[in-house]
Design an enzyme around this catalytic site. Structure first.
Site, PDB file in Angstrom:
ATOM      1  N   HIS A   1       0.786  -1.250   0.070  1.00 31.95           N
ATOM      2  CA  HIS A   1      -0.035  -0.041   0.153  1.00 31.95           C
ATOM      3  C   HIS A   1       0.845   1.273   0.107  1.00 31.95           C
ATOM      4  O   HIS A   1       0.612   2.231  -0.962  1.00 31.95           O
ATOM      5  CB  HIS A   1      -1.079   0.032   1.334  1.00 31.95           C
TER       6      HIS A   1
ATOM      7  N   LYS B   1     -16.065  -8.423   6.966  1.00 35.77           N
ATOM      8  CA  LYS B   1     -15.482  -9.243   7.865  1.00 35.77           C
ATOM      9  C   LYS B   1     -14.994  -8.673   9.239  1.00 35.77           C
ATOM     10  O   LYS B   1     -14.742  -7.355   9.303  1.00 35.77           O
ATOM     11  CB  LYS B   1     -14.311  -9.870   6.913  1.00 35.77           C
TER      12      LYS B   1
ATOM     13  N   ARG C   1      -1.609  -6.001  -8.468  1.00 36.41           N
ATOM     14  CA  ARG C   1      -0.456  -6.739  -8.024  1.00 36.41           C
ATOM     15  C   ARG C   1      -0.250  -7.867  -9.300  1.00 36.41           C
ATOM     16  O   ARG C   1       1.013  -7.805  -9.943  1.00 36.41           O
ATOM     17  CB  ARG C   1      -0.472  -7.445  -6.785  1.00 36.41           C
TER      18      ARG C   1
ATOM     19  N   SER D   1      -2.983  -7.605   2.735  1.00 40.12           N
ATOM     20  CA  SER D   1      -3.127  -7.654   4.345  1.00 40.12           C
ATOM     21  C   SER D   1      -3.331  -8.988   4.799  1.00 40.12           C
ATOM     22  O   SER D   1      -3.200  -9.488   6.093  1.00 40.12           O
ATOM     23  CB  SER D   1      -4.403  -6.485   4.571  1.00 40.12           C
TER      24      SER D   1
HETATM   25  O1  PNS Z   1      -8.729  -2.873   0.377  1.00 40.17           O
HETATM   26  P1  PNS Z   1     -10.128  -3.209  -0.408  1.00 40.17           P
HETATM   27  O2  PNS Z   1     -10.934  -4.012   0.565  1.00 40.17           O
HETATM   28  O3  PNS Z   1      -9.795  -3.973  -1.542  1.00 40.17           O
HETATM   29  O4  PNS Z   1     -10.965  -2.167  -0.813  1.00 40.17           O
HETATM   30  C1  PNS Z   1     -12.390  -2.124  -1.304  1.00 40.17           C
HETATM   31  C2  PNS Z   1     -13.060  -0.913  -1.480  1.00 40.17           C
HETATM   32  C3  PNS Z   1     -13.097  -0.382  -0.205  1.00 40.17           C
HETATM   33  C4  PNS Z   1     -12.040  -0.023  -2.626  1.00 40.17           C
HETATM   34  C5  PNS Z   1     -14.343  -1.247  -2.122  1.00 40.17           C
HETATM   35  O5  PNS Z   1     -14.878  -2.220  -1.081  1.00 40.17           O
HETATM   36  C6  PNS Z   1     -15.405   0.008  -2.045  1.00 40.17           C
HETATM   37  O6  PNS Z   1     -15.119   0.954  -2.586  1.00 40.17           O
HETATM   38  N1  PNS Z   1     -16.248  -0.128  -1.079  1.00 40.17           N
HETATM   39  C7  PNS Z   1     -17.220   1.213  -0.980  1.00 40.17           C
HETATM   40  C8  PNS Z   1     -18.778   0.644  -1.408  1.00 40.17           C
HETATM   41  C9  PNS Z   1     -18.808   0.965  -2.813  1.00 40.17           C
HETATM   42  O7  PNS Z   1     -18.861   1.841  -3.404  1.00 40.17           O
HETATM   43  N2  PNS Z   1     -19.356  -0.211  -3.645  1.00 40.17           N
HETATM   44  C10 PNS Z   1     -19.301  -0.343  -4.959  1.00 40.17           C
HETATM   45  C11 PNS Z   1     -17.948  -0.656  -5.673  1.00 40.17           C
HETATM   46  S1  PNS Z   1     -18.294  -0.863  -7.264  1.00 40.17           S
END
Ligand code: PNS
Length: 163
Positions: free
Chosen positions: A18, A42, A90, A128
């Site tokens: 990150h 989670k 990645r 993570s």
């Molecule tokens: O670190 P992560 O868990 O891969 O991040 C995922 C994240 C936070 C980018 C994604 O879950 C998100 O944007 N959540 C907010 C809700 C939302 O906008 N959902 C629609 C996405 S298409």
């Protein structure tokens, strides 16, 4: 015009992968907001406040700030007047999910562009989730997360085993 990017994620906890993406983004955009998703489904290892505190402690670039959000990412990015969402890629396996999210976000808000960045190859396998798994099973996570994060993880594990 100020180019502002949002780098969203769970950051439970922040890894060196990150940090690598944050450093690259800080060079590319005028302002970068690292945005911690508040309610992850989670059970997180760290609360949102703890995750943000660790991020703030390890981020050293003047144009990078840390914030949190809930609800739709594009709504948050719009409120922040950001033009860009940054996501790190990645390996090829990340691509499908990231493409889905990017296209859904574009459908929801076409004015916001998703920019994918390749993490340094040293971090291409790092996540993570795997870091936490290796750590909980007693493996070394040296070099995978910042030293402060490793310390907090150790303290958390100690706290749990003493419960
Ligand atoms: O670190 P992560 O868990 O891969 O991040 C995922 C994240 C936070 C980018 C994604 O879950 C998100 O944007 N959540 C907010 C809700 C939302 O906008 N959902 C629609 C996405 S298409």
């Amino acid at each position: 015009m100020t180019r502002r990017a949002i780098y969203p994620g769970s950051f439970d906890p922040i890894t060196n992968g990150h940090l690598d993406i944050i450093e690259r983004s800080a060079k590319l955009f005028d302002e970068v907001v690292v945005a911690v998703l508040l309610n992850i489904d989670k059970e997180p290892m760290f609360s949102a406040e703890e995750r943000m505190d660790m991020l703030r402690s390890v981020i050293t670039w003047d144009n990078v700030t840390v914030d949190s959000f809930e609800g739709l990412l594009v709504d948050y990015a719009t409120r922040q007047n950001a033009q860009v969402i940054v996501r790190g890629i990645r390996a090829v396996s990340d691509y499908e999910y990231e493409l889905q999210m990017a296209l859904m976000n574009r459908r929801l808000e076409p004015r916001i562009e998703t920019v994918f960045m390749m993490s340094g190859e040293a971090y291409s396998y790092l996540s993570s989730r795997l870091t936490k798994e290796v750590f909980k099973l007693g493996g070394s996570i040296k070099g995978l997360v910042p030293g402060l994060v490793e310390q907090r993880m150790k303290a958390r594990l100690k706290g749990h085993t003493e419960d």
